[in-house]
Design an enzyme around this catalytic site. Structure first.
Site, PDB file in Angstrom:
ATOM      1  N   HIS A  86      10.634  20.714   9.478  1.00  9.86           N
ATOM      2  CA  HIS A  86       9.720  20.243   8.791  1.00  9.86           C
ATOM      3  C   HIS A  86       9.288  20.646   7.349  1.00  9.86           C
ATOM      4  O   HIS A  86       8.810  19.964   6.610  1.00  9.86           O
ATOM      5  CB  HIS A  86       8.511  19.673   9.510  1.00  9.86           C
ATOM      6  CG  HIS A  86       8.887  19.238  10.964  1.00  9.86           C
ATOM      7  ND1 HIS A  86       9.169  20.152  11.842  1.00  9.86           N
ATOM      8  CD2 HIS A  86       9.109  17.993  11.289  1.00  9.86           C
ATOM      9  CE1 HIS A  86       9.440  19.169  12.944  1.00  9.86           C
ATOM     10  NE2 HIS A  86       9.331  18.028  12.706  1.00  9.86           N
ATOM     11  N   CYS A 118      14.996  20.873  15.049  1.00 12.27           N
ATOM     12  CA  CYS A 118      15.188  19.225  15.164  1.00 12.27           C
ATOM     13  C   CYS A 118      16.424  19.020  14.295  1.00 12.27           C
ATOM     14  O   CYS A 118      16.959  19.913  13.593  1.00 12.27           O
ATOM     15  CB  CYS A 118      13.910  18.426  14.742  1.00 12.27           C
ATOM     16  SG  CYS A 118      13.997  16.669  15.005  1.00 12.27           S
ATOM     17  N   GLY A 157      22.083  17.879  15.419  1.00 13.08           N
ATOM     18  CA  GLY A 157      22.547  16.333  15.196  1.00 13.08           C
ATOM     19  C   GLY A 157      22.898  15.993  14.171  1.00 13.08           C
ATOM     20  O   GLY A 157      24.042  16.048  13.584  1.00 13.08           O
ATOM     21  N   HIS A 162      17.515  16.856  23.783  1.00 11.24           N
ATOM     22  CA  HIS A 162      16.640  17.388  22.791  1.00 11.24           C
ATOM     23  C   HIS A 162      15.110  16.495  22.831  1.00 11.24           C
ATOM     24  O   HIS A 162      15.148  15.474  23.039  1.00 11.24           O
ATOM     25  CB  HIS A 162      17.292  17.219  21.387  1.00 11.24           C
ATOM     26  CG  HIS A 162      16.284  17.367  20.327  1.00 11.24           C
ATOM     27  ND1 HIS A 162      15.748  18.747  19.945  1.00 11.24           N
ATOM     28  CD2 HIS A 162      15.824  16.640  19.305  1.00 11.24           C
ATOM     29  CE1 HIS A 162      15.085  18.747  18.976  1.00 11.24           C
ATOM     30  NE2 HIS A 162      14.955  17.649  18.590  1.00 11.24           N
ATOM     31  N   LEU A 164       0.761  -1.298  -0.129  1.00 14.27           N
ATOM     32  CA  LEU A 164      -0.196  -0.100  -0.071  1.00 14.27           C
ATOM     33  C   LEU A 164       0.843   1.263  -0.017  1.00 14.27           C
ATOM     34  O   LEU A 164       0.587   2.054  -0.751  1.00 14.27           O
ATOM     35  CB  LEU A 164      -0.843  -0.055   1.238  1.00 14.27           C
ATOM     36  CG  LEU A 164      -1.797   1.104   1.311  1.00 14.27           C
ATOM     37  CD1 LEU A 164      -2.801   1.237   0.170  1.00 14.27           C
ATOM     38  CD2 LEU A 164      -2.801   1.157   2.580  1.00 14.27           C
TER      39      LEU A 164
HETATM   40  N1  GLN Z   1      19.991  14.072  16.944  1.00 11.38           N
HETATM   41  C1  GLN Z   1      18.863  13.521  16.351  1.00 11.38           C
HETATM   42  C2  GLN Z   1      18.847  14.160  14.784  1.00 11.38           C
HETATM   43  O1  GLN Z   1      19.360  15.268  14.836  1.00 11.38           O
HETATM   44  C3  GLN Z   1      17.276  13.736  16.966  1.00 11.38           C
HETATM   45  C4  GLN Z   1      16.319  13.399  16.099  1.00 11.38           C
HETATM   46  C5  GLN Z   1      15.086  13.791  16.812  1.00 11.38           C
HETATM   47  O2  GLN Z   1      14.687  14.370  17.678  1.00 11.38           O
HETATM   48  N2  GLN Z   1      13.937  12.865  16.411  1.00 11.38           N
HETATM   49  O3  GLN Z   1      18.475  13.773  13.914  1.00 11.38           O
HETATM   50 ZN    ZN Z   2      13.843  16.579  17.292  1.00  9.32          ZN
END
Ligand code: GLN
Ligand code: ZN
Length: 767
Positions: free
Chosen positions: A703, A735, A441, A650, A17
């Site tokens: 995002h 992120c 990161g 984080h 799918l």
């Molecule tokens: N250290 C991870 C990254 O930068 C953190 C990812 C996350 O918070 N989901 O990808």
């Molecule tokens: Zn994150």
């Protein structure tokens, strides 16, 4: 005694799918081809259930994207911004709501998405307006019932109950509560039921998992009104009411008084609730019970001996004709078929059951209970011996690990000195400017990087060549970070496929499947590691690349680890000991790595805990217990280092309000969080609480491929400086950047560094 399940996975055993949807979105296949795949998968699911002895098979548990989105369309709850799309064009509308749509003529955003209760499945969040109207719009539920009839199967259509549907949604304007819409929504449900019963539908499954939450009076009354109204209009309809993921708790009396045919109990999560039900003065012996004995959330073999005891207990009060054997919740959260796993170690495989095996278990449990079925006894013996083997297997049990956990002292979960003291020490060793800049990161995982890993795993690229390529990528990223002037650099996580899988593969106690996919959202699937045994670290996991990266630069390099709670939360976790114990084992393994990184010269180490919030139990009365052990596990992993070593964490979920004091208790020197999309609103929890340690509110929404302008970032930072002490503020994206491409990443990070520099310059002028 009959058998049923609450729902079946729908992505297909080989993610058919997912592949079909993505091909359709790219225009590689047409609507008919997509629907053909869907139809093939549904029919296969139904036939398999029939063959394996499921009596009452669900329909409408299938979805091209998400069952809550389906419900929105079923009841015509379509936000106005999609009016630009013709309602005739059903799939375009459907996927626009799920994913947004951008072409020459149309530009609409997607609906929001959030986690489905305490799972890692994400649903589309319904949107409500004050003058919301509803209509029986999409006839999917009718079509699916008819579709199954063609295969000769009379199904139990599944509908998300109206109260859960409303409670899971969001008011898009003020001045009303979404539950007030029930009187407009209920007539549409009645219409749906009318059409279904006209086709001969006998059972309808109403999913009301909101009953696992703390409901107030008004919400409980909404449940009562709903099912009384339905029963009054359709006295012959058999209502199968499903609550799962926790017990009914203080909603039990409400539930027991409902005029429903069957009440479903999740006896995996809540084994004791059967007694509460049987002993309640509201218990009516004519109400059928669906005993959710086979775990829909995990992959371990059922324990027949223990399940049969539960059936026996139920049978003391309830006639066998009034009992169902079923899955604890929908099997949506389980992979398809263990038989596909030819690479799993045999010893481990014997402890597992995926969806197909769980269907067999449900049937076997029923047959074992019925006396005339001696033929099933060998299956009972097999089950017993597999479970016995699991209790004693050397693969699982490592006394050194167990001892280490039981010998944990209070001081193991505390840094040597409080933050205020550590802060001074860190300041002099790290020598960072005001508003230090860093990233979370990961850097972009380009096609090339992913292709190297794939080739390496397949043996088509030697270790040496693979390492050479990764080293080069790390070097380039360090040079780039130096060039644009980030204060704390990272190695970029190029060697990692996934932040949990990477560590799982290096730790003892984890196994990996080849086809153990489960749907996370839409076409996105995850393959959680199988955490089967005592966890320990017998080799360094990140030292090689961290040390190498640090050797390339004079700037402090931030080591990058995944925290114990997140590793636990995103794995299939063993069920033979408390989650707390397993989490502490992982915490100790991570602690070893943290100490090792410090020994190899790293001065800053980040321990990511993005999943700490989603592990929160559904009922508030259980929050404290969880938060206590989760916070302790994090602290165990972080507390083996000197005061001078700076620990970051984080988190990237949105609602911090509920648990802010526990986040503070984690005592990380620096926390980076997601805030940019909400214009820093999410910072409020930290401000109101007077969060004591340092904090990096994200200023770049990773995002989206959009590059935030210098001005936007400056404005966000200015907002932060108004509410936080300036010495506490870090500057960073929301992120990790692994899903982004390099061009936008470069521009955005340059703007971030520039914004921080401008802010510093202003401070100097003011001084
Ligand atoms: N250290 C991870 C990254 O930068 C953190 C990812 C996350 O918070 N989901 O990808
Ligand atoms: Zn994150």
């Amino acid at each position: 005694m009959k058998t049923t399940i609450l729902g079946h996975p729908r992505i297909g055993s080989h993610r058919e799918l997912k592949k079909a949807c993505e091909a359709f979105w790219k225009g590689q296949i047409n609507k008919e081809e997509l629907l053909e795949t869907a139809s093939y998968l549904k029919t296969q699911n139904w036939n398999q259930q029939k063959q394996l002895g499921i009596d009452l098979i669900p329909s409408n548990d299938f979805s091209l994207y998400d069952q809550i989105l389906d419900t929105c369309l079923t009841v015509g709850c379509i936000p106005k911004r999609y009016n630009c799309i013709s309602k005739q064009n059903d799939l375009e509308l459907y996927f626009a709501m799920a994913r947004g749509l951008q072409n020459e003529n149309i530009d609409v955003t997607a609906m929001g998405m959030t986690k489905w209760f305490d799972t890692n499945y994400h649903y589309i969040v319904p949107e409500f307006e004050k003058n919301q109207t509803f209509e029986f719009f999409s006839k999917k539920i009718i079509k699916e019932y008819q579709e199954a009839l063609v295969s000769g199967i009379k199904t139990k259509p599944v509908l998300v109950g109206p109260v859960t549907f409303l409670l899971l949604g969001k008011e898009k304007e003020t001045g009303f509560h979404r539950l007030d819409l029930l009187n407009k929504l209920l007539p549409v449900y009645l219409e749906i039921i009318k059409e279904l019963t006209a086709l001969g539908v006998e059972y309808i499954q109403f999913d009301e998992p909101c009953l696992a939450l703390n409901l107030n009076k008004k919400e409980q009354e909404a449940i009562t009104t709903t099912y009384q109204t339905i029963n009054k209009q359709f006295p012959d309809l058999k209502i199968f009411l499903a609550n799962y993921f926790d017990c009914y708790g203080d909603n039990l009396e409400t539930a027991l008084q409902l005029p429903v045919d069957t009440l479903h109990l999740d006896l995996v999560r809540c084994r004791l609730q059967l007694e509460d039900v049987l002993e309640s003065k509201y218990f009516n012996e004519k109400t059928k019970l669906s005993l959710g004995l086979v775990d829909g959330r995990n992959i371990w073999k059922n324990d027949f001996e223990s399940s049969l005891k539960i059936i026996e207990k139920a049978a003391t009060r309830i006639h066998l004709d009034n009992l169902w054997i079923s899955s604890s919740c929908s099997l949506l959260h389980c992979p398809y078929d263990l038989d596909l796993e030819i690479n799993l170690q045999k010893d481990i495989k014997q402890w597992l059951a995926f969806t197909k095996q769980k269907l067999e278990e449900i049937n076997t449990l029923r047959n074992l209970y019925l006396p005339e079925n001696d033929a099933y006894l060998s299956l009972y013996e097999e089950n017993k011996s597999a479970n016995l083997n699991r209790k004693t297997s050397k693969l699982i049990h490592d006394s050194a690990v167990k001892d280490r956990v039981s010998n944990l002292k209070d001081s193991d979960s505390d840094r040597k000195h409080p933050f205020s003291f550590r802060q001074t020490k860190q300041k002099s060793t790290l020598n960072l400017p005001l508003y230090p800049t860093t990233t979370i990161g990961s850097f972009p995982q380009t096609k090339e990087v992913r292709s190297w890993r794939l080739k390496y795993k397949k043996g088509l690229l030697s270790q040496e060549n693979y390492d050479f390529l990764i080293a080069k990528e790390i070097e380039d990223s360090i040079r780039f970070q130096e060039e644009i002037g980030l204060d704390v650099v990272v190695h970029g996580e190029f060697e990692r496929n996934d932040m949990v899988e990477y560590f799982g593969e290096k730790l003892n106690g984890f196994a990996f499947s080849d086809f153990g996919w489960v749907q996370s959202y839409g076409s996105r699937c995850v393959k959680p590691p199988i955490l089967f045994g005592d966890v320990s670290r017998n080799q360094p996991m990140t030292i090689q690349w961290s040390e190498y990266a640090q050797s390339l630069t004079k700037k402090p390099l931030k080591g990058m680890l995944t925290g114990p709670v997140t590793i636990l939360q995103w794995s299939f976790v063993r069920n033979d000991q408390p989650r707390e114990t397993t989490c502490n084992q992982i915490a100790l393994a991570i602690r070893d790595e943290v100490v090792d990184l410090e020994k190899h010269g790293l001065k800053i180490i980040q321990i990511d805990e993005p999943a700490i919030r989603e592990g929160l139990p559904l009922r508030k009365e259980n929050w404290n217990e969880y938060l206590n052990w989760a916070v302790r596990a994090f602290k165990i992993s972080a507390s083996g280092v000197k005061d001078e070593t700076q620990i970051h964490t984080h988190m990237c979920y949105s609602d911090f309000n509920d648990i802010i004091s526990s986040i503070a208790d984690m005592d990380a020197d620096v926390i980076t969080i997601e805030t940019s999309r909400s214009e820093m609103e999410l910072l409020d929890a930290f401000v109101n609480y007077k969060y004591p340690n340092k904090i990096g509110p994200g200023v770049y929404d990773i995002h989206s491929p959009r590059v935030p302008s210098l001005e936007e970032i400056e404005n966000l930072l200015l907002k932060a400086t108004k509410v936080l002490p300036k010495e506490h503020i870090w500057v960073n994206p929301d992120c990790g950047l692994k899903t982004r491409d390099w061009p936008e990443t470069k521009k955005a990070l340059q703007n971030i560094v520039k914004a921080a520099k401008n802010l510093r310059a202003q401070e100097v002028q003011l001084a």
